[in-house]
Design a protein around this motif. Structure first.
Motif, short mmCIF file in Angstrom:
data_model
loop_
_atom_site.label_atom_id
_atom_site.label_comp_id
_atom_site.label_asym_id
_atom_site.label_seq_id
_atom_site.Cartn_x
_atom_site.Cartn_y
_atom_site.Cartn_z
N LYS A 1 4.14 -0.12 -4.35
CA LYS A 1 5.06 -0.91 -3.41
C LYS A 1 5.97 -1.80 -4.73
O LYS A 1 7.12 -1.67 -4.57
CB LYS A 1 4.69 -2.03 -2.57
N ALA A 2 5.41 -2.25 -5.67
CA ALA A 2 5.97 -3.12 -6.76
C ALA A 2 6.76 -2.01 -7.42
O ALA A 2 8.27 -2.26 -7.70
CB ALA A 2 5.05 -3.89 -7.72
N ALA A 3 6.49 -0.61 -7.57
CA ALA A 3 7.18 0.05 -8.30
C ALA A 3 8.51 0.60 -7.62
O ALA A 3 9.66 0.90 -8.09
CB ALA A 3 6.29 1.55 -8.75
N VAL A 4 8.32 0.68 -6.43
CA VAL A 4 9.43 1.09 -5.52
C VAL A 4 10.51 0.19 -5.49
O VAL A 4 11.66 0.21 -5.75
CB VAL A 4 8.97 1.56 -4.10
N LEU B 1 13.04 6.77 -1.83
CA LEU B 1 12.58 5.20 -1.87
C LEU B 1 12.04 4.79 -0.60
O LEU B 1 10.85 4.18 -0.44
CB LEU B 1 13.71 4.45 -2.52
N ARG B 2 12.67 4.97 0.39
CA ARG B 2 12.04 4.55 1.62
C ARG B 2 11.05 5.12 1.99
O ARG B 2 9.99 4.81 2.57
CB ARG B 2 13.20 4.79 2.74
N GLN B 3 11.10 6.47 1.86
CA GLN B 3 9.66 7.38 2.13
C GLN B 3 8.66 6.74 1.14
O GLN B 3 7.35 6.82 1.55
CB GLN B 3 9.76 8.76 1.78
N ALA B 4 8.81 6.45 -0.14
CA ALA B 4 7.74 6.08 -1.10
C ALA B 4 7.25 4.75 -0.54
O ALA B 4 5.95 4.46 -0.75
CB ALA B 4 8.61 6.16 -2.48
N TRP B 5 8.18 3.74 0.00
CA TRP B 5 7.66 2.37 0.40
C TRP B 5 6.61 2.69 1.49
O TRP B 5 5.63 1.99 1.61
CB TRP B 5 8.87 1.74 0.77
N GLN B 6 7.03 3.77 2.50
CA GLN B 6 6.25 3.69 3.59
C GLN B 6 4.93 4.35 3.12
O GLN B 6 3.69 4.11 3.65
CB GLN B 6 6.66 4.72 4.61
N ASP B 7 4.92 5.54 2.38
CA ASP B 7 3.65 6.14 1.79
C ASP B 7 2.86 5.15 0.96
O ASP B 7 1.56 5.22 0.76
CB ASP B 7 4.16 7.32 0.97
N ALA B 8 3.42 3.89 0.47
CA ALA B 8 2.60 3.14 -0.43
C ALA B 8 1.34 2.54 0.26
O ALA B 8 0.40 2.16 -0.36
CB ALA B 8 3.39 2.36 -1.16
#
Length: 409
Positions: free
Chosen positions: A60-63, A46-53
């Motif tokens: 970002k909302a999905a994360v 999730l942290r990586q997905a937030w950065q990649d967003a």
């Protein structure tokens, strides 16, 4: 196995999950537990997905939604980051997620509310924009538990009234008894729930105990014939009077209100018929006056000749008038005397009965704005106090502070 432990204060630690179960944060001294390997992998993803967003709002909302679904204290730093990101959809998802997470999530939210980092108005907006069905229950639980202050309650009253839910009705009725100073806001909210209970719009008995107003408590009836005879004499007398003159109604007709928040005690209050109001230095158009009690409340009777007309309520600095400064050590008394300008509230239309008004710095801001409007826009003379002009200035002043209610009412 090395796992990452993140604290709400911003510090991060890499620890061996096989040898350490919990430890104290070196920054804020919070007690931190160590996640298991599976949770560590979920959080890392999730942290990586937030950065990649990046700037992708939806991602970002999905994360934020996925982090809230974990219902785990280790996800709180990520939800905190989402709530503070400034990305509206992500903020909404984080706030709703924290509301759903009873315990640690809600306590984090209440902490922000106490500190002023989060406003109730913003929280209500998140509920509305996401269609969060549990928002009403969350606010009612918070109010019942004493988590919200009086000013915060006033920010969510309209939302509770618009919900149409019995739970909101019960909470608002309890608030109406507890906070008579918020009568206008709470009565408006309760009026929207009248279809659930006809008594929703009734004024609580304790709210009717206004300084200077005769007690409505009935004397206990005398036993025996003497009590009956006295009653009959009274009925005959009233019947006789009705033939030559109208009997004065027992109901109060005028303005009930408060001055200030915190309330100003011992303050002179004047009511003016707006179409004849000249200036704060003139008594022209004055139709009533009174003085506030120790709780900042006042009651001023008005003639029915003023029904349907706009009124101006002026709270004048008075020798001996004071209010408590809750922002200073020891809550000292502060004089509200001649060194200050009057506070003013403009009511768009006096509808008779027990009309409520709040005279505050915010209502004064709206008044000053109204008086500075060019005649070319609002019209000459009394047209300045037209319903549309007054309403526009009142609501504009309220919106400047993220409020959605008329500050004078």
């Amino acid at each position: 196995m090395e796992v990452v432990v993140e604290c709400l204060c911003g510090k991060k630690y890499s620890v061996d999950s096989t040898t350490v179960n919990e430890f104290a944060c070196q920054g804020c001294k919070r007690n931190l537990s160590v996640p298991d390997l599976e949770l560590h992998k979920q959080l890392a993803s999730l942290r990586q997905a937030w950065q990649d967003a990046g700037d992708n709002v939806k991602r970002k909302a999905a994360v934020a939604e996925q982090a809230s679904d974990l219902r785990n204290p280790h996800a709180l730093p990520l939800l905190q980051a989402a709530a503070q990101s400034g990305v509206r959809e992500a903020v909404n998802a984080a706030l709703v997620g924290l509301c759903r997470y009873a315990g640690a999530g809600q306590e984090l939210l209440f902490g922000w509310l106490r500190q002023g980092a989060l406003g109730v108005t913003r929280l209500v907006s998140a509920f509305k924009e996401t269609g969060f069905p549990e928002g009403v229950d969350f606010l009612c639980d918070a109010i019942d538990a004493g988590k919200l202050k009086e000013n915060q309650i006033s920010e969510c009253a309209a939302f509770l009234g618009e919900s149409g839910q019995p739970r909101a009705l019960a909470t608002l009725k309890a608030l109406r008894r507890a906070y008579p100073a918020q009568a206008g806001i709470l009565d408006n909210a309760l009026a929207k729930l009248a279809h659930l209970d006809e008594s929703a719009t009734e004024i609580p008995e304790n709210a009717k105990l206004i300084p200077g107003r005769p007690s409505q408590a009935a004397e206990p009836a005398r036993k025996g014939c003497m009590g009956v005879l006295l009653f009959l004499v009274l009925v005959v007398a009233l019947a006789a009077l009705s033939g030559c003159d109208e009997v004065k109604r027992k109901e109060f007709a005028g303005v009930l209100g408060t001055v200030g928040l915190p309330p100003v005690a011992g303050c002179e209050v004047e009511v003016y018929e707006a179409s004849r109001f000249a200036s704060l230095e003139s008594a022209q158009g004055r139709i009533g006056q009174g003085i506030t009690d120790s709780f900042g409340r006042f009651s001023i009777e008005l003639s029915e000749a003023n029904l349907g007309r706009p009124i101006v309520v002026v709270a004048r600095p008075t020798t001996g008038a004071t209010y408590l400064d809750f922002g200073a050590a020891g809550n000292p008394l502060v004089p509200f005397d001649g060194s200050r300008r009057p506070w003013v509230a403009v009511v768009r239309q006096w509808l008779g009965g027990e009309s409520t008004v709040a005279v505050t710095p915010l209502s004064t801001l709206a008044f000053e704005s109204l008086m500075r409007q060019p005649s070319s826009e609002v019209g000459p003379g009394p047209l300045r106090f037209d319903d549309r002009a007054v309403g526009s200035c009142n609501l504009a002043a309220a919106s400047s502070f993220a409020l959605v209610v008329d500050p004078a009412e």
